[in-house]
Scaffold this active site. Structure first.
Site, PDB file in Angstrom:
ATOM      1  N   VAL A 164     -34.878 -34.032 -30.179  1.00 51.05           N
ATOM      2  CA  VAL A 164     -33.531 -33.988 -29.585  1.00 51.05           C
ATOM      3  C   VAL A 164     -33.456 -33.135 -28.309  1.00 51.05           C
ATOM      4  O   VAL A 164     -32.373 -32.874 -27.799  1.00 51.05           O
ATOM      5  CB  VAL A 164     -32.470 -33.474 -30.599  1.00 51.05           C
ATOM      6  CG1 VAL A 164     -32.316 -34.466 -31.739  1.00 51.05           C
ATOM      7  CG2 VAL A 164     -32.819 -32.087 -31.131  1.00 51.05           C
ATOM      8  N   LYS A 165     -34.595 -32.739 -27.793  1.00 48.87           N
ATOM      9  CA  LYS A 165     -34.558 -31.886 -26.607  1.00 48.87           C
ATOM     10  C   LYS A 165     -34.484 -32.730 -25.317  1.00 48.87           C
ATOM     11  O   LYS A 165     -34.655 -33.944 -25.352  1.00 48.87           O
ATOM     12  CB  LYS A 165     -35.793 -30.974 -26.583  1.00 48.87           C
ATOM     13  CG  LYS A 165     -35.832 -29.972 -27.755  1.00 48.87           C
ATOM     14  CD  LYS A 165     -34.670 -28.999 -27.750  1.00 48.87           C
ATOM     15  CE  LYS A 165     -34.946 -27.680 -28.442  1.00 48.87           C
ATOM     16  NZ  LYS A 165     -34.883 -27.702 -29.913  1.00 48.87           N
TER      17      LYS A 165
END
Ligand SMILES: *Cc1c(COP(=O)(O)O)cnc(C)c1O
Length: 395
Positions: A185-186
């Site tokens: 999710v970065k």
């Protein structure tokens, strides 16, 4: 924020390059790998982007933090000053090193407050690990000054802030080493992955060795001929993960541009709301703009607005109640629930995390809401979101 929103043919091509050779390992196999070194290429590119001399990829951001702590010589019984608003990985890595996390307040940057550090220093303090939270930066020059004055190692957790800069210099380059996460999710994702950057050749060498069982990588084509100057572990990344990340890293400028435009539109629309004040960003130009964070006048009002925003389809995080990002809910740490005795428990004078109260942090976090800025929003999505926000402040 998340790079996964813009997966395309570029990621597929990089992964296909690796699968075509069949070599998923980042080292060796020179004869069959057809010149493909995705992890190495990623590291080169990360150096260019951040302006650092060296970088090493790991299997996760948490592994990168552990590797950086080891490479900086931080170990059993050393105290490490960390903020209470982060992801649990920051203190986990400190504990895994056998070191003792010592929590210190945040300020309105939502990051470690440089003015609180000195009071937390003891003869055992070895390092300070500020976390550049939610895409923006701490007052990093002031934190660096305190570290310099007190002889402490500065190690930056920049896991959430790839692409952010302070006065034109990348976050993660102010201390002895900096860490990034490339988890799913970065801003840029490898699926799982993390990276260390440093300008110090010794720190780099130790990181490179530590993350690969101590291999010195000097044995040539025969890995078995490598020496093992230090004891390490396996925090290696696979070529498949590195390949995805490599394609993503090439999109970083595009990601930052979209994030900044989308954030600007929402922030401008909220500027006239009398109840709202925005998170302090020491260098607004260097904001990577993954989140828009703002303060309400009271906790009660923050909770009400959060509720309204969720009901109107424009949800925002109220970190104060969050299980993973704020110390209030870290019961496992407070009660020292762990799988086995931790090295630091064998040392004397352990902090009692159960009684930990950080009033300055609480007073800020109780009033803070954060909206994630997405890459996939259309103009219409943004307009709808703005209407939902305005409506939420009327209730
Ligand atoms: C994501 C994150 C990490 C850990 O990264 P992983 O790649 O998920 O292990 C560490 N610190 C912060 C602040 C993070 O947000």
């Amino acid at each position: 924020m998340p790079g996964f929103e813009i997966f395309g043919d570029e990621e597929k091509k990089e992964v296909a390059d690796v699968l075509d050779t069949g070599v998923l390992f980042r080292y060796g196999f020179e004869k069959v790998r057809n010149g493909q070194f995705k992890a190495r290429e990623f590291e080169k590119s990360l150096c260019t982007i951040t302006g650092s001399k060296y970088s090493h990829l790991c299997s996760s951001g948490t592994a990168a933090l552990s590797t950086a702590l080891a490479a900086c010589g931080i170990g059993a019984g050393d105290e490490v000053i960390v903020p209470p608003f982060t992801f649990v990985a920051t203190f986990e890595a400190v504990l895994t090193a056998g070191a003792v996390p010592v929590f210190c307040d945040i300020d309105e940057t939502l990051c470690l407050d440089p003015d609180c550090i000195e009071a937390a220093i003891t003869p055992r303090t070895k390092a300070v690990v500020p976390v550049h939270m939610c895409g923006s930066m701490a007052r990093i020059d002031e934190i660096k000054d305190v570290c310099r004055k007190k002889g402490l190692i500065l190690l930056e957790d920049a896991c959430q802030s790839l692409g952010a800069t302070y006065q034109g210099k990348a976050v993660g380059t102010f201390g002895l080493a900096g860490c990034f996460s490339f988890d799913s999710v970065k801003t840029v994702t490898c699926g799982e992955g993390g990276g260390i950057i440093t300008d110090d050749p010794k720190v780099y060498e130790k990181a490179d060795q530590f993350a690969d069982h101590g291999h010195d990588h000097l044995g040539g084509p025969d890995r078995g001929a490598d020496g093992h100057p230090i004891i390490g572990t396996n925090f290696r990344i696979s070529e498949l993960n590195a390949a995805v990340g490599l394609a993503q890293l090439r999109k970083l400028d595009q990601i930052l541009k979209i994030q900044r435009e989308n954030k600007r539109a929402i922030k401008d629309a909220m500027a006239d709301l009398p109840e709202v004040s925005f998170r302090y960003i020491p260098d607004a130009k260097g904001d990577s703009a993954t989140f828009l964070s703002f303060f309400l006048p009271t906790e009660e009002r923050a909770r009400q607005v959060a509720k309204n925003l969720a009901a109107n389809g424009a949800g925002a995080a109220f970190w104060y109640d969050n299980n993973w990002h704020y110390y209030k809910k870290w019961d496992h740490l407070k009660e020292m629930k762990r799988a086995a005795t931790l090295p630091f428990e064998l040392c004397s004078s352990l902090p009692d995390y159960k009684t930990l109260v950080l009033e300055e942090s609480d007073s800020i976090m109780k009033r803070t809401l954060s909206m994630q800025i997405m890459l996939s929003w259309t103009k219409q999505d943004i307009e709808n979101r703005i209407s939902a926000i305005i409506k939420s402040f009327k209730g």
